[in-house]
Write a protein that holds these residues in place. Structure first.
Motif, PDB file in Angstrom:
ATOM      1  N   PHE A   1       0.837  -1.205   0.000  1.00  0.00           N
ATOM      2  CA  PHE A   1       0.000   0.000   0.000  1.00  0.00           C
ATOM      3  C   PHE A   1       0.869   1.252   0.000  1.00  0.00           C
ATOM      4  CE2 PHE A   1       0.561  -1.046   4.501  1.00  0.00           C
ATOM      5  CZ  PHE A   1       0.956   0.168   5.041  1.00  0.00           C
ATOM      6  N   PHE A   2       2.035   1.182   0.644  1.00  0.00           N
ATOM      7  CA  PHE A   2       2.948   2.324   0.681  1.00  0.00           C
ATOM      8  C   PHE A   2       3.616   2.514  -0.678  1.00  0.00           C
ATOM      9  CE2 PHE A   2       7.003   4.296   2.576  1.00  0.00           C
ATOM     10  CZ  PHE A   2       6.427   5.550   2.644  1.00  0.00           C
ATOM     11  N   PHE A   3       4.019   1.416  -1.290  1.00  0.00           N
ATOM     12  CA  PHE A   3       4.617   1.474  -2.623  1.00  0.00           C
ATOM     13  C   PHE A   3       3.635   2.084  -3.619  1.00  0.00           C
ATOM     14  CE2 PHE A   3       5.875  -0.218  -6.745  1.00  0.00           C
ATOM     15  CZ  PHE A   3       7.250  -0.054  -6.733  1.00  0.00           C
ATOM     16  N   GLU A   4       2.376   1.663  -3.560  1.00  0.00           N
ATOM     17  CA  GLU A   4       1.363   2.191  -4.469  1.00  0.00           C
ATOM     18  C   GLU A   4       1.126   3.681  -4.216  1.00  0.00           C
ATOM     19  OE1 GLU A   4      -0.250   0.813  -7.122  1.00  0.00           O
ATOM     20  OE2 GLU A   4       1.248  -0.757  -6.806  1.00  0.00           O
ATOM     21  N   TYR A   5       1.150   4.067  -2.944  1.00  0.00           N
ATOM     22  CA  TYR A   5       0.982   5.486  -2.635  1.00  0.00           C
ATOM     23  C   TYR A   5       2.121   6.295  -3.255  1.00  0.00           C
ATOM     24  CZ  TYR A   5       0.677   9.935  -0.348  1.00  0.00           C
ATOM     25  OH  TYR A   5       0.599  11.283  -0.144  1.00  0.00           O
ATOM     26  N   LEU A   6       3.343   5.826  -3.077  1.00  0.00           N
ATOM     27  CA  LEU A   6       4.502   6.550  -3.592  1.00  0.00           C
ATOM     28  C   LEU A   6       4.480   6.617  -5.118  1.00  0.00           C
ATOM     29  CD1 LEU A   6       7.269   5.135  -1.228  1.00  0.00           C
ATOM     30  CD2 LEU A   6       6.300   7.443  -1.186  1.00  0.00           C
ATOM     31  N   LYS A   7       3.964   5.586  -5.757  1.00  0.00           N
ATOM     32  CA  LYS A   7       3.859   5.617  -7.216  1.00  0.00           C
ATOM     33  C   LYS A   7       2.954   6.749  -7.682  1.00  0.00           C
ATOM     34  CE  LYS A   7       2.444   1.725  -8.793  1.00  0.00           C
ATOM     35  NZ  LYS A   7       2.144   0.497  -9.583  1.00  0.00           N
ATOM     36  N   ASN A   8       1.924   7.040  -6.904  1.00  0.00           N
ATOM     37  CA  ASN A   8       0.897   7.972  -7.355  1.00  0.00           C
ATOM     38  C   ASN A   8       1.042   9.394  -6.821  1.00  0.00           C
ATOM     39  OD1 ASN A   8      -1.151   6.321  -8.973  1.00  0.00           O
ATOM     40  ND2 ASN A   8      -0.898   5.050  -7.158  1.00  0.00           N
ATOM     41  N   VAL A   9       1.778   9.569  -5.736  1.00  0.00           N
ATOM     42  CA  VAL A   9       1.906  10.906  -5.172  1.00  0.00           C
ATOM     43  C   VAL A   9       2.835  11.750  -6.053  1.00  0.00           C
ATOM     44  CG1 VAL A   9       3.896  10.418  -3.681  1.00  0.00           C
ATOM     45  CG2 VAL A   9       2.262  12.205  -3.036  1.00  0.00           C
TER      46      VAL A   9
ATOM     47  N   ARG B   1      15.181  16.404  -7.433  1.00  0.00           N
ATOM     48  CA  ARG B   1      14.923  15.125  -8.102  1.00  0.00           C
ATOM     49  C   ARG B   1      15.773  13.990  -7.559  1.00  0.00           C
ATOM     50  NH1 ARG B   1      10.545  15.406  -8.602  1.00  0.00           N
ATOM     51  NH2 ARG B   1      10.427  13.662 -10.057  1.00  0.00           N
ATOM     52  N   GLN B   2      16.486  14.202  -6.480  1.00  0.00           N
ATOM     53  CA  GLN B   2      17.240  13.119  -5.854  1.00  0.00           C
ATOM     54  C   GLN B   2      16.381  12.464  -4.772  1.00  0.00           C
ATOM     55  OE1 GLN B   2      20.877  14.971  -4.429  1.00  0.00           O
ATOM     56  NE2 GLN B   2      21.928  14.578  -6.371  1.00  0.00           N
ATOM     57  N   VAL B   3      16.514  11.132  -4.658  1.00  0.00           N
ATOM     58  CA  VAL B   3      15.733  10.427  -3.651  1.00  0.00           C
ATOM     59  C   VAL B   3      16.568   9.324  -3.009  1.00  0.00           C
ATOM     60  CG1 VAL B   3      14.692   8.897  -5.401  1.00  0.00           C
ATOM     61  CG2 VAL B   3      13.594   9.153  -3.162  1.00  0.00           C
ATOM     62  N   TYR B   4      16.585   9.322  -1.692  1.00  0.00           N
ATOM     63  CA  TYR B   4      17.224   8.286  -0.887  1.00  0.00           C
ATOM     64  C   TYR B   4      16.137   7.409  -0.271  1.00  0.00           C
ATOM     65  CZ  TYR B   4      21.499  11.219  -0.849  1.00  0.00           C
ATOM     66  OH  TYR B   4      22.596  11.956  -1.182  1.00  0.00           O
TER      67      TYR B   4
ATOM     68  N   TYR C   1      16.064  -8.672   7.530  1.00  0.00           N
ATOM     69  CA  TYR C   1      16.279  -8.893   6.104  1.00  0.00           C
ATOM     70  C   TYR C   1      15.371  -7.956   5.327  1.00  0.00           C
ATOM     71  CZ  TYR C   1      16.262 -11.364   1.575  1.00  0.00           C
ATOM     72  OH  TYR C   1      16.353 -11.684   0.252  1.00  0.00           O
ATOM     73  N   ALA C   2      15.976  -7.063   4.540  1.00  0.00           N
ATOM     74  CA  ALA C   2      15.191  -6.092   3.785  1.00  0.00           C
ATOM     75  C   ALA C   2      14.786  -6.605   2.412  1.00  0.00           C
ATOM     76  CB  ALA C   2      15.973  -4.788   3.638  1.00  0.00           C
ATOM     77  N   GLY C   3      15.131  -7.858   2.097  1.00  0.00           N
ATOM     78  CA  GLY C   3      14.659  -8.491   0.887  1.00  0.00           C
ATOM     79  C   GLY C   3      15.008  -7.720  -0.374  1.00  0.00           C
ATOM     80  N   ILE C   4      14.008  -7.577  -1.253  1.00  0.00           N
ATOM     81  CA  ILE C   4      14.224  -6.927  -2.544  1.00  0.00           C
ATOM     82  C   ILE C   4      13.734  -5.473  -2.527  1.00  0.00           C
ATOM     83  CG2 ILE C   4      14.115  -9.111  -3.788  1.00  0.00           C
ATOM     84  CD1 ILE C   4      11.238  -8.365  -4.609  1.00  0.00           C
ATOM     85  N   ALA C   5      13.527  -4.938  -1.335  1.00  0.00           N
ATOM     86  CA  ALA C   5      12.991  -3.574  -1.223  1.00  0.00           C
ATOM     87  C   ALA C   5      13.847  -2.565  -1.974  1.00  0.00           C
ATOM     88  CB  ALA C   5      12.865  -3.179   0.248  1.00  0.00           C
ATOM     89  N   GLY C   6      15.154  -2.723  -1.927  1.00  0.00           N
ATOM     90  CA  GLY C   6      16.041  -1.771  -2.585  1.00  0.00           C
ATOM     91  C   GLY C   6      15.905  -1.776  -4.094  1.00  0.00           C
TER      92      GLY C   6
ATOM     93  N   ARG D   1      13.539   0.934  -9.004  1.00  0.00           N
ATOM     94  CA  ARG D   1      12.556   0.954 -10.090  1.00  0.00           C
ATOM     95  C   ARG D   1      11.567   2.108  -9.911  1.00  0.00           C
ATOM     96  NH1 ARG D   1      10.442  -5.253 -11.035  1.00  0.00           N
ATOM     97  NH2 ARG D   1      12.425  -6.195 -11.698  1.00  0.00           N
ATOM     98  N   LEU D   2      11.144   2.289  -8.670  1.00  0.00           N
ATOM     99  CA  LEU D   2      10.186   3.362  -8.375  1.00  0.00           C
ATOM    100  C   LEU D   2      10.778   4.724  -8.706  1.00  0.00           C
ATOM    101  CD1 LEU D   2       7.480   4.287  -7.109  1.00  0.00           C
ATOM    102  CD2 LEU D   2       8.653   4.278  -4.889  1.00  0.00           C
ATOM    103  N   ALA D   3      12.040   4.928  -8.319  1.00  0.00           N
ATOM    104  CA  ALA D   3      12.701   6.207  -8.602  1.00  0.00           C
ATOM    105  C   ALA D   3      12.757   6.467 -10.104  1.00  0.00           C
ATOM    106  CB  ALA D   3      14.106   6.202  -8.002  1.00  0.00           C
ATOM    107  N   ARG D   4      13.135   5.461 -10.870  1.00  0.00           N
ATOM    108  CA  ARG D   4      13.185   5.621 -12.324  1.00  0.00           C
ATOM    109  C   ARG D   4      11.805   5.950 -12.885  1.00  0.00           C
ATOM    110  NH1 ARG D   4      16.290   0.767 -12.562  1.00  0.00           N
ATOM    111  NH2 ARG D   4      14.494  -0.240 -13.557  1.00  0.00           N
ATOM    112  N   ARG D   5      10.795   5.251 -12.391  1.00  0.00           N
ATOM    113  CA  ARG D   5       9.428   5.478 -12.865  1.00  0.00           C
ATOM    114  C   ARG D   5       8.988   6.924 -12.637  1.00  0.00           C
ATOM    115  NH1 ARG D   5       4.524   1.725 -12.636  1.00  0.00           N
ATOM    116  NH2 ARG D   5       2.726   3.109 -12.711  1.00  0.00           N
ATOM    117  N   LYS D   6       9.461   7.514 -11.531  1.00  0.00           N
ATOM    118  CA  LYS D   6       9.068   8.875 -11.198  1.00  0.00           C
ATOM    119  C   LYS D   6      10.039   9.919 -11.765  1.00  0.00           C
ATOM    120  CE  LYS D   6       6.930   9.625  -7.278  1.00  0.00           C
ATOM    121  NZ  LYS D   6       5.536   9.540  -7.718  1.00  0.00           N
TER     122      LYS D   6
END
Length: 257
Positions: A61-69, A75-78, A86-91, A96-101
């Motif tokens: 739900f957070f990922f989807e929010y960030l995609k749409n906000v 334009r830099q994002v950390y 274990y943070a898994g594949i979050a990074g 991908r999200l940064a590129r999309r935006k």
């Protein structure tokens, strides 16, 4: 600008201290998420997005929010991730999200924080000593991460392999569908009907009926309701009985939150 979502306080703890060290503002995105408010957020400084990790990813739900906000200005994002280990594949997904935006991905940092998931039958809740140790280690790491951000340096974390991506991507939705039902949530006689669980549910999945919480079908097992209940009146079937309910406020002075 530091943006964050936090369920039981781990991510908020990191986000607020990073914002303080950067001399920047922070925004808790919970209300915006609940209200589907995608209006513009502007920052002249780099964006720092802080997120917990659920089932090897950012909460969907957070990922989807960030995609749409709409994020305007710098334009830099950390990205900053908190997890039980274990943070898994979050990074990779954050990249991908940064590129999309159309933003410049400046890397990520991962913080190993106390577990907040007493529902698990595999991983036990930590002792008070281990909880305090993890919080202290993370607190010592925060200035290093903040300094790199302040000086415009990229954050470095371990490489996420393609194998991890192939395993985790299909695993997450299956786990959510079959392993995270909300039905077992219930309250004991200790419930005071304060409505805090309803206010903190990011998916608006809790409604108060006769001052008692009722859970709908959409649940991400964030543990905001169970962990933040002021009288520890929420249980999950019989799995959480006699287990400690975690929220960082039990261990950290309010000035850090």
């Amino acid at each position: 600008m530091v943006l964050y979502y936090s369920s039981t306080g781990n991510t908020q703890f990191i986000a607020k201290q990073i914002a303080r060290l950067l001399g920047d503002d922070s925004i808790n995105l919970l209300t915006r998420i609940k209200e589907h408010d995608y209006s513009e957020i502007h920052s002249d400084t780099p964006f720092v997005i802080c997120s917990p990790v659920y089932v090897c990813e950012m909460p969907r739900f957070f990922f989807e929010y960030l995609k749409n906000v709409t994020l305007t200005g710098n334009r830099q994002v950390y990205f900053i991730f908190t997890s039980g280990g274990y943070a898994g594949i979050a990074g990779r997904l954050a990249h991908r999200l940064a590129r999309r935006k159309g933003m410049e991905y400046m890397g990520r940092a991962e913080f190993r924080m106390p577990r907040n998931y007493p529902v698990s039958t595999r991983y036990p809740m930590l002792s008070d000593e281990e909880v305090k140790t993890r919080i202290l280690k993370s607190r010592k790491k925060i200035p290093q991460v903040a300094a790199r951000i302040k000086h415009g340096m990229k954050l470095r974390a371990r490489y996420i392999t393609q194998t991890e991506m192939l395993i985790a991507l299909p695993f997450n939705p299956l786990w959510i569908k079959y392993k995270q039902p909300a039905d077992p949530f219930h309250t004991t006689d200790k419930c005071i009907g304060c409505g805090k669980c309803e206010r903190l549910c990011p998916l608006n999945n809790i409604s108060l009926i006769d001052r008692k919480p009722n859970w709908g079908e959409e649940c991400m097992h964030c543990m905001a309701c169970l962990g933040n209940c002021p009288v520890d009146a929420i249980e999950y079937g019989d799995r959480t009985q006699d287990k400690p309910k975690y929220r960082i406020g039990k261990y950290v002075n309010k000035k850090y939150l």
